[in-house]
Design a protein around this motif. Structure first.
Motif, PDB file in Angstrom:
ATOM      1  N   ASP A 114       0.804  -1.219   0.000  1.00 50.71           N
ATOM      2  CA  ASP A 114       0.000   0.000   0.000  1.00 50.71           C
ATOM      3  C   ASP A 114       0.846   1.283   0.000  1.00 50.71           C
ATOM      4  OD1 ASP A 114       1.037  -0.086   2.535  1.00 50.71           O
ATOM      5  OD2 ASP A 114      -0.887  -0.016   3.582  1.00 50.71           O
ATOM      6  N   ASN A 115       2.158   1.155   0.058  1.00 47.34           N
ATOM      7  CA  ASN A 115       3.064   2.311   0.043  1.00 47.34           C
ATOM      8  C   ASN A 115       2.726   3.334   1.140  1.00 47.34           C
ATOM      9  OD1 ASN A 115       4.687   1.524  -2.215  1.00 47.34           O
ATOM     10  ND2 ASN A 115       2.974   2.086  -3.561  1.00 47.34           N
ATOM     11  N   PHE A 116       2.248   2.844   2.270  1.00 46.57           N
ATOM     12  CA  PHE A 116       1.897   3.723   3.379  1.00 46.57           C
ATOM     13  C   PHE A 116       2.931   3.559   4.489  1.00 46.57           C
ATOM     14  CE2 PHE A 116      -0.112   4.704   7.426  1.00 46.57           C
ATOM     15  CZ  PHE A 116      -0.688   5.937   7.164  1.00 46.57           C
ATOM     16  N   TYR A 117       3.377   4.700   5.039  1.00 48.21           N
ATOM     17  CA  TYR A 117       4.420   4.676   6.057  1.00 48.21           C
ATOM     18  C   TYR A 117       4.072   5.655   7.178  1.00 48.21           C
ATOM     19  CZ  TYR A 117       6.717   2.607   2.039  1.00 48.21           C
ATOM     20  OH  TYR A 117       7.003   1.828   0.954  1.00 48.21           O
ATOM     21  N   ALA A 118       4.428   5.264   8.392  1.00 45.22           N
ATOM     22  CA  ALA A 118       4.267   6.132   9.557  1.00 45.22           C
ATOM     23  C   ALA A 118       5.590   6.152  10.310  1.00 45.22           C
ATOM     24  CB  ALA A 118       3.144   5.634  10.464  1.00 45.22           C
ATOM     25  N   PHE A 119       6.061   7.350  10.623  1.00 40.24           N
ATOM     26  CA  PHE A 119       7.351   7.489  11.298  1.00 40.24           C
ATOM     27  C   PHE A 119       7.285   8.693  12.237  1.00 40.24           C
ATOM     28  CE2 PHE A 119       7.294   9.346   7.092  1.00 40.24           C
ATOM     29  CZ  PHE A 119       7.718  10.650   7.292  1.00 40.24           C
ATOM     30  N   GLY A 120       8.112   8.661  13.273  1.00 40.41           N
ATOM     31  CA  GLY A 120       8.017   9.730  14.257  1.00 40.41           C
ATOM     32  C   GLY A 120       9.314   9.972  15.002  1.00 40.41           C
ATOM     33  N   TYR A 121       9.364  11.120  15.674  1.00 45.48           N
ATOM     34  CA  TYR A 121      10.521  11.532  16.471  1.00 45.48           C
ATOM     35  C   TYR A 121      10.117  11.527  17.935  1.00 45.48           C
ATOM     36  CZ  TYR A 121      13.994  14.730  18.494  1.00 45.48           C
ATOM     37  OH  TYR A 121      14.957  15.313  19.280  1.00 45.48           O
ATOM     38  N   THR A 141       2.776  10.712   8.649  1.00 42.82           N
ATOM     39  CA  THR A 141       2.455   9.610   7.746  1.00 42.82           C
ATOM     40  C   THR A 141       2.679  10.050   6.308  1.00 42.82           C
ATOM     41  OG1 THR A 141       0.099  10.170   7.471  1.00 42.82           O
ATOM     42  CG2 THR A 141       0.694   8.775   9.350  1.00 42.82           C
ATOM     43  N   ALA A 142       2.998   9.063   5.457  1.00 43.26           N
ATOM     44  CA  ALA A 142       3.242   9.335   4.043  1.00 43.26           C
ATOM     45  C   ALA A 142       2.665   8.212   3.199  1.00 43.26           C
ATOM     46  CB  ALA A 142       4.743   9.476   3.778  1.00 43.26           C
ATOM     47  N   ASN A 143       1.926   8.579   2.161  1.00 39.42           N
ATOM     48  CA  ASN A 143       1.452   7.619   1.165  1.00 39.42           C
ATOM     49  C   ASN A 143       2.229   7.893  -0.120  1.00 39.42           C
ATOM     50  OD1 ASN A 143       0.077   6.107  -0.780  1.00 39.42           O
ATOM     51  ND2 ASN A 143      -1.901   6.363   0.253  1.00 39.42           N
ATOM     52  N   LEU A 144       3.076   6.941  -0.509  1.00 37.84           N
ATOM     53  CA  LEU A 144       3.954   7.130  -1.662  1.00 37.84           C
ATOM     54  C   LEU A 144       3.411   6.505  -2.940  1.00 37.84           C
ATOM     55  CD1 LEU A 144       7.451   6.636   0.008  1.00 37.84           C
ATOM     56  CD2 LEU A 144       6.059   8.705  -0.209  1.00 37.84           C
ATOM     57  N   SER A 145       2.106   6.247  -2.979  1.00 37.78           N
ATOM     58  CA  SER A 145       1.467   5.775  -4.210  1.00 37.78           C
ATOM     59  C   SER A 145       1.329   6.939  -5.188  1.00 37.78           C
ATOM     60  CB  SER A 145       0.085   5.198  -3.910  1.00 37.78           C
ATOM     61  OG  SER A 145       0.182   4.094  -3.024  1.00 37.78           O
ATOM     62  N   ILE A 146       1.304   6.632  -6.471  1.00 36.96           N
ATOM     63  CA  ILE A 146       1.132   7.673  -7.490  1.00 36.96           C
ATOM     64  C   ILE A 146      -0.295   8.195  -7.431  1.00 36.96           C
ATOM     65  CG2 ILE A 146       1.122   8.144  -9.971  1.00 36.96           C
ATOM     66  CD1 ILE A 146       3.333   6.084 -10.271  1.00 36.96           C
ATOM     67  N   ARG A 147      -0.431   9.500  -7.363  1.00 33.15           N
ATOM     68  CA  ARG A 147      -1.752  10.123  -7.296  1.00 33.15           C
ATOM     69  C   ARG A 147      -2.480   9.972  -8.627  1.00 33.15           C
ATOM     70  NH1 ARG A 147      -1.425  15.497  -3.886  1.00 33.15           N
ATOM     71  NH2 ARG A 147      -3.066  16.051  -5.358  1.00 33.15           N
ATOM     72  N   GLN A 148      -3.808   9.890  -8.550  1.00 32.73           N
ATOM     73  CA  GLN A 148      -4.609   9.747  -9.760  1.00 32.73           C
ATOM     74  C   GLN A 148      -4.821  11.073 -10.481  1.00 32.73           C
ATOM     75  OE1 GLN A 148      -5.577   6.717 -11.047  1.00 32.73           O
ATOM     76  NE2 GLN A 148      -4.223   6.018  -9.401  1.00 32.73           N
ATOM     77  N   ASP A 149      -4.740  12.189  -9.757  1.00 30.92           N
ATOM     78  CA  ASP A 149      -5.057  13.476 -10.387  1.00 30.92           C
ATOM     79  C   ASP A 149      -3.893  14.037 -11.196  1.00 30.92           C
ATOM     80  OD1 ASP A 149      -3.630  13.819  -8.035  1.00 30.92           O
ATOM     81  OD2 ASP A 149      -4.479  15.798  -7.637  1.00 30.92           O
ATOM     82  N   ASN A 150      -2.677  13.961 -10.684  1.00 31.89           N
ATOM     83  CA  ASN A 150      -1.539  14.554 -11.394  1.00 31.89           C
ATOM     84  C   ASN A 150      -0.448  13.550 -11.762  1.00 31.89           C
ATOM     85  OD1 ASN A 150      -0.272  14.056  -8.949  1.00 31.89           O
ATOM     86  ND2 ASN A 150      -0.273  16.188  -8.287  1.00 31.89           N
TER      87      ASN A 150
END
Length: 466
Positions: A114-121, A141-150
């Protein structure tokens, strides 16, 4: 005898722990943002402490200062991403006792379905707070999947906030949290929480009499509370549309609100004399110096500091009187961004007086470009150029008058724009059709081939089109 020795030993241990807690209580909040580029995630962390070495010399020399703590991955990857963190100091306040710095590091995340990541300090400990404290945690959190709009990978929103905001007891305030997004996404703010995934460590509680306008990122604070330090933990999130409820990313912003009981009135706080419109965007080509004079006014007191939250590499002068009177004081700021700074940055500043009254925070968006943007006249043939967060827009302005005028604009690719204006007198149906002929003839010459059907349709009504 043994009992007395044991009691003394316990007292000794408690004293040592108290000393450790006092000297370890130094964290004042921070911000984490991220940007995807060249198959890597560039994480920028901005942190504030009371006890780090930071002064004008450290800022000028860009000295790396150890701040401790670690970055941990909680989802999408395992273990510690970074430990024993350090940063370069960017700003500090003597009156409010904070030091602020930042650093950008790149991380390569493993591929996941799912290319989803959660990281923290995280680490310990917060400054002494009226409520909560001890361990801190900032979660992104970061979703590194390619967006559908751009068809690109998303980058997080950005923000900027003074790490300590001083407010007077028994007053009402509207505290604006500045946000921007390079993808032009919808940005909202919400309270950080801990039920599903801990986002805020020991500062998940909310200050009483405080309302968060999530759509506009405004905190309405009524300071009918005990004096002291209160931690605020906010998550800033971007969405594709106003209707979406699942964010593309989430970033933490945590800061201190210090409530004091000075004797001045609520409306006697200093102000910043604004140059240009608030929230405006300033375009700066890379390797060109940016300069700004910040003037603060205090009618009922004297300005003691003008504090900034700056991009890395910006320098601030000493505080000087502005004019012959003592009601106005100023600082000069200068910054020469490099190509590494290309993108958007939020620059904020406040003024504080000798009575510990603080002005409203003011912010400007600084957009660093590789080219000169609109200054290089990229829009030919009468087109108007307007700077945007992620580029510029060319629009046709054909003016007004008695003649029928048409503005034509199109985008063959994302960096090339054409524009033309056609002027004709409309006196008959034939003239109207001729307008269509000339309009689509212009489009034909511009290598756009969808004109064909309409062009042929227009020619049915007259014998020929040139």
């Amino acid at each position: 005898m043994k009992t007395q020795i044991m009691s003394l030993f316990v007292l000794f241990i408690l004293t040592i722990l108290q000393i450790i807690n006092i000297h370890g209580s130094h964290f004042q909040g921070g911000l984490i943002t991220w940007k995807y580029k060249d198959d890597k995630v560039y994480i920028t962390y901005k942190l504030s402490f009371t006890d780090r070495s930071c002064d004008s010399t450290a800022i000028f020399n860009k000295t790396l200062i150890n701040v401790g703590g670690s970055f941990t991955c909680y989802q999408g990857c395992d273990g510690t991403l970074m430990s024993s963190l350090s940063y370069q100091c960017t700003d500090y306040s003597v009156d409010e006792n904070w030091k602020y710095g930042q650093r950008t590091v790149n991380v390569t995340f493993p591929s996941t379905p799912d290319n989803f990541y959660a990281f923290g300090y995280s680490s310990c400990c917060w400054v002494n707070l009226v409520e909560g404290g001890n361990n801190w945690l900032l979660l992104a959190t970061a979703n590194l999947s390619i967006r559908q709009d751009n068809k690109r990978i998303n980058s997080s929103p950005i923000s900027s906030m003074q790490p300590v905001t001083t407010l007077k007891q028994n007053c009402s305030y509207a505290l604006k949290i500045p946000v921007q997004d390079e993808d032009n996404d919808v940005v909202r703010c919400r309270w950080a929480s801990s039920p599903f995934m801990d986002e805020c460590g020991g500062v998940c509680s909310r200050l009483n009499h405080t309302i968060l306008d999530q759509n506009n990122c405004i905190l309405y604070i009524n300071t009918t509370v005990t004096t002291g330090n209160y931690a605020f933990a906010i998550q800033i999130e971007d969405f594709l549309t106003h209707q979406d409820t699942l964010p593309l990313s989430s970033i933490p912003l945590q800061f201190i609100v210090h409530v004091n009981d000075n004797i001045s009135m609520c409306d006697e706080k200093p102000s910043i004399e604004t140059t240009g419109s608030l929230g405006s965007m300033i375009v700066i080509p890379a390797n060109r110096m940016y300069q700004q004079t910040i003037v603060a006014l205090s009618i009922n007191s004297v300005i003691s500091e003008i504090n900034t939250v700056s991009p890395l590499g910006m320098f601030k002068s000493e505080l000087y009187p502005y004019g012959l009177l003592t009601d106005r004081w100023y600082v000069n700021v200068t910054w020469t961004p490099t190509t590494k700074d290309i993108g958007i940055h939020i620059f904020c500043y406040t003024a504080i007086d000798v009575d510990s009254q603080e002005s409203d925070q003011q912010c400007k968006t600084l957009k660093i470009t590789e080219a000169q943007g609109c200054a290089s006249n990229p829009c030919p043939n009468y087109a108007l150029c307007t700077e945007q967060l992620n580029g510029y827009i060319c629009t046709c302005d054909c003016g007004t008058g008695n003649n029928f005028k048409i503005g034509v604009e199109f985008d063959i690719d994302i960096t090339k724009y054409l524009c033309d204006c056609i002027t004709l007198n409309v006196v008959s149906i034939v003239d109207s059709v001729m307008i269509l002929c000339k309009l689509f003839s212009f489009i034909k010459n511009s290598n756009i081939y969808l004109y064909v059907l309409i062009y042929m349709y227009a020619c049915i009504f007259i014998s020929q089109c040139d």
